[in-house]
Design a protein around this motif. Structure first.
Motif, mmCIF file in Angstrom:
data_model
loop_
_atom_site.group_PDB
_atom_site.id
_atom_site.type_symbol
_atom_site.label_atom_id
_atom_site.label_comp_id
_atom_site.label_asym_id
_atom_site.label_seq_id
_atom_site.Cartn_x
_atom_site.Cartn_y
_atom_site.Cartn_z
ATOM 1 N N VAL A 157 2.855 -47.879 -49.947
ATOM 2 C CA VAL A 157 3.030 -49.318 -50.162
ATOM 3 C C VAL A 157 4.097 -49.568 -51.229
ATOM 4 O O VAL A 157 4.909 -50.493 -51.092
ATOM 5 C CB VAL A 157 1.666 -49.972 -50.494
ATOM 6 C CG1 VAL A 157 1.860 -51.357 -51.087
ATOM 7 C CG2 VAL A 157 0.822 -50.042 -49.224
ATOM 8 N N GLN A 158 4.144 -48.737 -52.263
ATOM 9 C CA GLN A 158 5.253 -48.899 -53.220
ATOM 10 C C GLN A 158 6.589 -48.569 -52.554
ATOM 11 O O GLN A 158 7.610 -49.176 -52.874
ATOM 12 C CB GLN A 158 5.023 -48.043 -54.466
ATOM 13 C CG GLN A 158 3.938 -48.674 -55.351
ATOM 14 C CD GLN A 158 3.804 -48.055 -56.715
ATOM 15 O OE1 GLN A 158 4.083 -46.890 -56.904
ATOM 16 N NE2 GLN A 158 3.345 -48.847 -57.666
ATOM 17 N N GLN B 211 -8.145 -48.157 -58.072
ATOM 18 C CA GLN B 211 -7.650 -46.991 -58.801
ATOM 19 C C GLN B 211 -7.710 -47.282 -60.297
ATOM 20 O O GLN B 211 -8.698 -46.938 -60.940
ATOM 21 C CB GLN B 211 -6.276 -46.575 -58.291
ATOM 22 C CG GLN B 211 -6.394 -45.887 -56.924
ATOM 23 C CD GLN B 211 -5.088 -45.360 -56.375
ATOM 24 O OE1 GLN B 211 -4.156 -45.071 -57.101
ATOM 25 N NE2 GLN B 211 -4.996 -45.231 -55.059
ATOM 26 N N CYS B 212 -6.700 -47.971 -60.838
ATOM 27 C CA CYS B 212 -6.751 -48.182 -62.286
ATOM 28 C C CYS B 212 -7.832 -49.180 -62.672
ATOM 29 O O CYS B 212 -8.268 -49.207 -63.811
ATOM 30 C CB CYS B 212 -5.398 -48.614 -62.831
ATOM 31 S SG CYS B 212 -4.927 -50.316 -62.481
ATOM 32 N N GLU C 67 -5.818 -42.281 -50.558
ATOM 33 C CA GLU C 67 -5.434 -43.574 -51.113
ATOM 34 C C GLU C 67 -4.256 -43.451 -52.073
ATOM 35 O O GLU C 67 -3.518 -44.405 -52.272
ATOM 36 C CB GLU C 67 -6.652 -44.239 -51.765
ATOM 37 C CG GLU C 67 -6.577 -45.760 -51.834
ATOM 38 C CD GLU C 67 -6.348 -46.463 -50.498
ATOM 39 O OE1 GLU C 67 -6.612 -45.875 -49.435
ATOM 40 O OE2 GLU C 67 -5.876 -47.620 -50.531
ATOM 41 N N GLN C 68 -4.071 -42.251 -52.676
ATOM 42 C CA GLN C 68 -2.831 -41.994 -53.422
ATOM 43 C C GLN C 68 -1.646 -42.117 -52.485
ATOM 44 O O GLN C 68 -0.622 -42.711 -52.821
ATOM 45 C CB GLN C 68 -2.827 -40.568 -53.998
ATOM 46 C CG GLN C 68 -3.422 -40.429 -55.374
ATOM 47 C CD GLN C 68 -2.621 -41.183 -56.403
ATOM 48 O OE1 GLN C 68 -1.425 -40.958 -56.553
ATOM 49 N NE2 GLN C 68 -3.262 -42.093 -57.093
ATOM 50 N N GLY D 6 -6.027 -44.009 -63.160
ATOM 51 C CA GLY D 6 -6.582 -44.652 -61.982
ATOM 52 C C GLY D 6 -6.512 -43.784 -60.744
ATOM 53 O O GLY D 6 -7.143 -44.073 -59.727
ATOM 54 N N CYS E 121 -1.915 -50.110 -57.066
ATOM 55 C CA CYS E 121 -2.315 -48.705 -56.958
ATOM 56 C C CYS E 121 -2.757 -48.329 -55.547
ATOM 57 O O CYS E 121 -2.312 -47.332 -55.002
ATOM 58 C CB CYS E 121 -3.465 -48.395 -57.899
ATOM 59 S SG CYS E 121 -3.140 -48.663 -59.628
ATOM 60 N N THR E 122 -3.661 -49.107 -54.998
ATOM 61 C CA THR E 122 -4.152 -48.761 -53.662
ATOM 62 C C THR E 122 -3.133 -49.262 -52.644
ATOM 63 O O THR E 122 -2.189 -49.964 -52.990
ATOM 64 C CB THR E 122 -5.501 -49.432 -53.362
ATOM 65 O OG1 THR E 122 -5.293 -50.834 -53.155
ATOM 66 C CG2 THR E 122 -6.494 -49.221 -54.502
ATOM 67 N N GLN F 63 -5.631 -51.010 -48.077
ATOM 68 C CA GLN F 63 -6.419 -50.686 -46.875
ATOM 69 C C GLN F 63 -7.887 -50.430 -47.226
ATOM 70 O O GLN F 63 -8.789 -50.901 -46.555
ATOM 71 C CB GLN F 63 -5.814 -49.443 -46.226
ATOM 72 C CG GLN F 63 -6.468 -49.044 -44.925
ATOM 73 C CD GLN F 63 -5.626 -47.993 -44.203
ATOM 74 O OE1 GLN F 63 -4.423 -47.910 -44.420
ATOM 75 N NE2 GLN F 63 -6.244 -47.216 -43.357
ATOM 76 N N ASP G 194 -2.139 -50.990 -41.835
ATOM 77 C CA ASP G 194 -3.009 -49.842 -42.067
ATOM 78 C C ASP G 194 -2.128 -48.593 -41.986
ATOM 79 O O ASP G 194 -1.183 -48.533 -41.195
ATOM 80 C CB ASP G 194 -4.128 -49.780 -41.025
ATOM 81 C CG ASP G 194 -5.261 -50.761 -41.359
ATOM 82 O OD1 ASP G 194 -5.310 -51.248 -42.510
ATOM 83 O OD2 ASP G 194 -6.088 -51.034 -40.470
ATOM 84 N N ILE G 195 -2.438 -47.614 -42.809
ATOM 85 C CA ILE G 195 -1.589 -46.419 -42.933
ATOM 86 C C ILE G 195 -2.427 -45.202 -42.577
ATOM 87 O O ILE G 195 -3.479 -44.969 -43.177
ATOM 88 C CB ILE G 195 -1.039 -46.300 -44.376
ATOM 89 C CG1 ILE G 195 -0.110 -47.490 -44.675
ATOM 90 C CG2 ILE G 195 -0.304 -44.975 -44.583
ATOM 91 C CD1 ILE G 195 0.063 -47.794 -46.139
ATOM 92 N N LYS H 79 -10.698 -38.419 -50.285
ATOM 93 C CA LYS H 79 -10.753 -39.878 -50.453
ATOM 94 C C LYS H 79 -9.726 -40.343 -51.489
ATOM 95 O O LYS H 79 -9.069 -41.365 -51.308
ATOM 96 C CB LYS H 79 -12.169 -40.261 -50.891
ATOM 97 C CG LYS H 79 -12.452 -41.731 -50.861
ATOM 98 C CD LYS H 79 -13.922 -42.039 -50.635
ATOM 99 C CE LYS H 79 -14.796 -41.607 -51.804
ATOM 100 N NZ LYS H 79 -16.208 -41.946 -51.538
ATOM 101 N N LEU H 80 -9.600 -39.571 -52.556
ATOM 102 C CA LEU H 80 -8.637 -39.943 -53.595
ATOM 103 C C LEU H 80 -7.205 -39.673 -53.129
ATOM 104 O O LEU H 80 -6.302 -40.472 -53.371
ATOM 105 C CB LEU H 80 -8.905 -39.163 -54.887
ATOM 106 C CG LEU H 80 -10.285 -39.346 -55.532
ATOM 107 C CD1 LEU H 80 -10.347 -38.616 -56.874
ATOM 108 C CD2 LEU H 80 -10.613 -40.808 -55.727
ATOM 109 N N ARG I 290 -1.510 -43.661 -49.558
ATOM 110 C CA ARG I 290 -1.346 -45.044 -49.074
ATOM 111 C C ARG I 290 -0.729 -45.926 -50.161
ATOM 112 O O ARG I 290 0.180 -46.715 -49.891
ATOM 113 C CB ARG I 290 -2.697 -45.615 -48.644
ATOM 114 C CG ARG I 290 -3.244 -44.969 -47.389
ATOM 115 C CD ARG I 290 -4.349 -45.783 -46.757
ATOM 116 N NE ARG I 290 -4.825 -45.076 -45.582
ATOM 117 C CZ ARG I 290 -5.938 -44.324 -45.551
ATOM 118 N NH1 ARG I 290 -6.693 -44.206 -46.636
ATOM 119 N NH2 ARG I 290 -6.290 -43.705 -44.445
ATOM 120 N N GLY I 291 -1.242 -45.806 -51.379
ATOM 121 C CA GLY I 291 -0.675 -46.599 -52.476
ATOM 122 C C GLY I 291 0.796 -46.277 -52.673
ATOM 123 O O GLY I 291 1.611 -47.162 -52.923
#
Lengths: 791, 156
Positions: free
Chosen positions: A690-691, B99-100, A683-684, A511, B137-138, B141, A727-728, A679-680, A686-687
């Motif tokens: 969030v974790q 993502q996934c 968001e990696q 993903g 995953c995201t 945002q 928002d990050i 773009k990828l 940001r994701g």
């Protein structure tokens, strides 16, 4: 600038462009191909009876009623499978002294954690298998438990593996310089803190899943597997089920989240493969959410006593800590559960120039689920300890937290260099990233705003972290220790007769966009439009041999292999084109699917060239036999890892009445080397953040003293949701790694590894005027109120 | 436990009659019997939102509704959204709002519900509306961005 354009700046390069993911269309139509979507003829379903207690001796198992349920095909106990599966032990030889006991897919004689699989039922449907599982009676004599990892080390604690004599799995100490002398100096301020990091887990939205089929006519086992490391699993299934490695095929198609959860050996999955082999028919096992919480690897679970000594000028004179981490009753196979503590030793304080350093880690067995590698292995602990101590020390000496970092961070022009713990570092940019962070977040204005808000009783805080992130591991990570885990990856690129190229790579897609990045690199380097690229990953039968995707290695290692293969294929094609066109090879290029003169004039399409080679080879000179396919492999050499670095900041508002913390902003500046697709990557990050927010405020696997997991549902285990997340803001510094042409490092771990430290520092910044502090994660409202002394 | 009942349900415009176990939930029926695997199962207790789909115009959790309760209803799954989700699909792709892809069908269903319900391009309101759908995953945002893009585009 002069000279020829490179793959990075020529107009048709895709490298660095925010192109869309080609596979998004499929996933947005609901046409993903996840393991549980697979239905095979004669497929049957597995369910497990799991231990209801954390430690006990199995006295007897009554299977009579379960066997009688219509639709039950087979029932297996640990003893049954022990005849068909060899035991596995999670140790690595380079982690000297690490010990673990042999493990079996189903418990034999003794259960050691709540949720450990004990009996497998195979039936015509999962519902029937569960019905039968409910009728199995396992008589267990409970044994004393060791759950608290500190108490598990005490001499009178119950020993989980009696042969070992204690619950200590591994211990390592690193000492550099003379920390005792530095702490004893009278011109330093010493800050001492105890940090606690709760256990959390991955909560992949798609649970662990496998469908295993076995064809006895060819002794062929095929496993459709939701996982990150297909070749590693090929080895493990082969070795422990007694099959030739070439007769095992592992296919990982769409994977619904992984985060390190899906790179380990789980008993229920091995049992599923064993059942498929014994029954000669497909067996599906998909963990339900309760099983996921009980048995997916957990992460963190550390207590760290740390000390820092700084001078009045803010120079760090010494850093020392003792880390205790609880790993459950076994070290996970084959990556081991000691890697996390090892990372903590290696990474704590590594962004800073340190002369005196001591670190001790104790890895402890306990009667809880296994703990092992999860996203940003060890990083949140290392960063929170070092930067937590640093910001507290800054407050003690009255220095700004940015200023104290500037005085201690390794200079950007000091590389290559070696960290206090002996890590080789290169191509890092701590000062540049910090400067960009300060500018991006408008640091001074924020500080002024917070001071003004404090007058109104609003308690906001800022916290920062400067971090390094381990990516692109070399053979020094696992292979050297004897694990069947490849650190090199390969790519094969083929030109098809229609003029499209096919990339087949051993790194995997979960993903994060691996397949897109490989397509970008291949298309750009070779010279076709991206819609003429097909990518295959995740199949041990059709891809080159490699490690898969973990430790943020997809782009850095898989991408470089793809780049090299694309160069090699291009060379072949141009050699053929030169002959056909009677031109000099130096004067030709491939642009947009055509062989061109270097000025861009089209000479022939790739399709025409490929058709000539494939169909009308008679037109080529007899001594020329082009293959139009190239394979290249790549591994990082000379360095054990490639490191990235980042600077992050968080802004929070604490409500002292309720203990609730609102995360207002997170800013992240990462240097992951060459950014292939912003773009990828954004968001990696940001994701990942969030974790990290999850670990800092919400997520915790809460155990009772007797080892029951008390919040094993999504309703009870809190995961960050859209509403609580800010928002990050993401920005980049790009220092390409010199270890590869592509220059890409990795981007997957930083957010998760760094955000918790920034958040804890921000909360402590907000709490400081109230005379309170917290050094425990997750920072729940109750713990904040305890820190404030109000409960 | 094998009691079954005949149901007749119209899924994505096509009416199917089937015998279903009375204890089977709707999402298992759709996935395993109908072969519509776009709706995913994440938790099976109504929390994660991966199985969100539409029954008679209302959003439901496919794991909390029994298949027998769907007798006589009109069900729309991700496979049947067609043009209703076209703008969102484009925006999700452009923003990399997945993502996934496992949560994505449920996330799209909730986003369609928000937009068709006249929701504004208000980030806090969108975040609140989507708080029944987990994404691991995201950072959420990009999903909020995508929903805003569609609303702004529609109102432009």
């Amino acid at each position: 600038m002069s000279g020829p354009l490179t793959i990075f700046d020529k107009p048709n390069s895709y490298i660095g462009k925010p192109v869309d993911r080609p596979d998004a269309k499929r996933l947005l139509q609901g046409r993903g191909k996840f393991v549980d979507d697979i239905q095979l003829p004669r497929m049957v379903h597995g369910a497990f009876v799991r231990s209801p207690v954390a430690h006990g001796r199995i006295l007897s198992i009554d299977l009579e009623e379960a066997r009688g349920v219509p639709g039950v095909i087979a029932v297996y106990t640990g003893a049954d499978l022990a005849e068909h599966v060899t035991p596995y032990v999670g140790v690595l030889s380079h982690l000297a002294g690490l010990r673990s006991a042999p493990q079996m897919p189903l418990a034999v004689d003794v259960v050691r954690w709540t949720g450990e699989p004990v009996v497998m039922i195979v039936a015509t449907s999962r519902a029937v298998a569960e019905d039968a599982a409910a009728l199995v009676y396992v008589d267990i004599e409970e044994l004393p438990v060791a759950t608290d990892m500190e108490r598990a080390l005490e001499p009178d604690a119950p020993v989980i593996h009696p042969d070992f004599g204690s619950n200590l799995a591994w211990e390592r100490t690193v000492e550099v310089g003379d920390p005792d002398a530095a702490f004893a100096r009278d011109d330093v301020t010493v800050v001492e803190r105890t940090f606690r990091f709760g256990r959390h887990t991955g909560v992949t939205l798609e649970a662990r899943a496998s469908v295993v089929e076995y064809d006895p006519s060819e002794d062929q086992l095929t496993c459709h597997y939701s996982g990150q490391a297909p070749h590693m699993m090929q080895y493990i299934f082969a070795k422990h089920l007694g099959l030739a490695e070439e007769n095992v095929r592992v296919i990982s198609n769409d994977v619904g989240g992984s985060f390190g959860i899906k790179i380990h050996t789980y008993g229920d999955e091995i049992a599923t493969a064993a059942a498929a082999k014994l029954l000669g028919r497909p067996v599906k096992f998909v963990a339900d959410r309760l099983e996921s919480f009980l048995t997916d690897i957990h992460a963190r679970d550390h207590v760290v006593h740390g000390r820092i000594a700084v001078t009045q000028e803010g120079k760090i004179e010494a850093l020392a800590f003792d880390d205790i981490t609880g790993i459950g009753p076994y070290s996970m196979y084959p990556r081991t559960s000691a890697i996390e503590a090892n990372q903590v030793l290696n990474l704590t304080g590594a962004p800073y120039a340190l002369e005196n350093y001591r670190a001790n880690a104790k890895v402890v067995f306990q009667n809880k689920n296994l703990m092992c590698q999860y996203r940003a292995v060890g990083h949140p602990i290392a960063m929170a300890v070092a930067d937590g101590l640093l910001e507290d020390a800054a407050a003690e000496i009255g220095m700004d937290v940015v200023e104290i970092r500037r005085r201690n961070l390794v200079k950007d022009d000091a590389y290559p260099c070696v960290s206090a713990t002996g890590m080789k570092l290169d191509d890092l940019s701590h000062h540049k990233t910090l400067d960009l962070l300060i500018e991006t977040m408008d640091y001074d204005a924020k500080r002024a705003e917070h001071a003004a808000l404090r007058e109104q009783g609003i308690h906001r805080g800022l916290g920062l972290v400067s971090m390094i992130e381990v990516t692109n591991p070399s053979p020094m990570f696992y292979g050297i220790g004897g694990a069947p885990i490849a650190s090199q990856d390969g790519a094969t690129i083929r030109l098809d007769a229609g003029g499209a190229i096919h990339v087949s790579s051993s790194v995997t897609e979960q993903g994060q966009g691996t397949n897109t990045i490989l397509a970008q690199v291949a298309a750009g380097v070779f010279g076709v439009d991206m819609d003429r690229v097909k990518v295959t990953t995740g199949d041990t039968k059709t891809t080159p041999y490699g490690g898969g995707t973990w430790a943020s290695r997809g782009a850095g290692i898989g991408g470089e292999a793809t780049l090299q293969a694309a160069f090699a294929l291009k060379e072949q094609v141009l050699d053929v084109a030169a002959v056909i066109l009677q031109a000099k090879v130096e004067g030709l290029d491939i642009i947009a699917g055509h062989v061109c003169d270097t000025d861009g004039t089209q000479r022939m399409s790739l399709s025409d060239l490929a058709r000539t080679v494939y169909y009308r080879g008679n037109e080529l000179p007899s001594d020329m036999s082009p293959e139009l396919v190239a394979t290249r492999h790549y591994r990082v050499s000379d360095f054990p890892f490639v490191f990235t670095n980042a600077a992050m900041a968080a802004e929070v508002e604490v409500d002292p009445e309720t203990g609730f913390v609102k995360v207002l902003n997170v800013w992240a500046v990462e240097d992951c080397g060459r950014v292939i697709n912003p773009k990828l990557v954004d968001e990696q990050i940001r994701g990942g953040v969030v974790q990290g927010i999850g670990g800092a405020f919400y997520e915790e696997c809460i155990y009772s003293e007797d080892g029951q997991l008390e919040n094993a549902t999504m309703a009870d285990y809190l995961v960050p949701m859209a509403f609580e997340m800010p928002d990050i803001t993401v920005a980049h510094v790009e220092t390409p790694t010199k270890t590869s042409v592509l220059g890409a490092k990795g981007a997957g771990e930083a957010g998760t590894g760094g955000a918790p430290a920034a958040l804890m520092n921000a909360v402590n910044d907000a709490l400081r005027p109230l005379g309170a502090s917290i050094h425990q994660m997750p920072m729940t409202p109750e713990r904040i109120l305890r820190a404030l002394g109000t409960v | 436990m094998s009691d079954s009942k005949m149901i007749s349900v119209t899924v994505n415009g096509e009416t199917t009659t089937a015998a279903v176990p009375v204890r089977q939930n709707l999402v298992d029926f759709l996935r395993n019997t109908m072969g519509l695997t776009g709706s995913h199962v994440g938790c099976e207790h109504g929390v994660c939102g991966a199985c969100t789909l539409e029954v008679d115009g209302a959003m439901v959790r496919g794991c909390l509704m029994l298949a027998v309760q769907a007798d006589g209803t009109q069900v729309t799954t991700i496979e049947g959204y067609g043009d209703r989700a076209a703008a969102l699909r484009d925006a999700f792709t452009a923003r990399n709002a997945l993502q996934c892809g496992y949560c994505t069908p449920g996330m799209l269903a909730s986003a369609v519900e928000y937009i068709e319900g006249g929701g504004a391009a208000d980030r806090a309101a969108i975040r609140e509306h989507l708080s029944g759908n987990y994404c691991r995953c995201t950072g959420y945002q990009s999903i909020v961005d995508a929903v805003c893009d569609v609303i702004d585009g529609a109102s432009a």
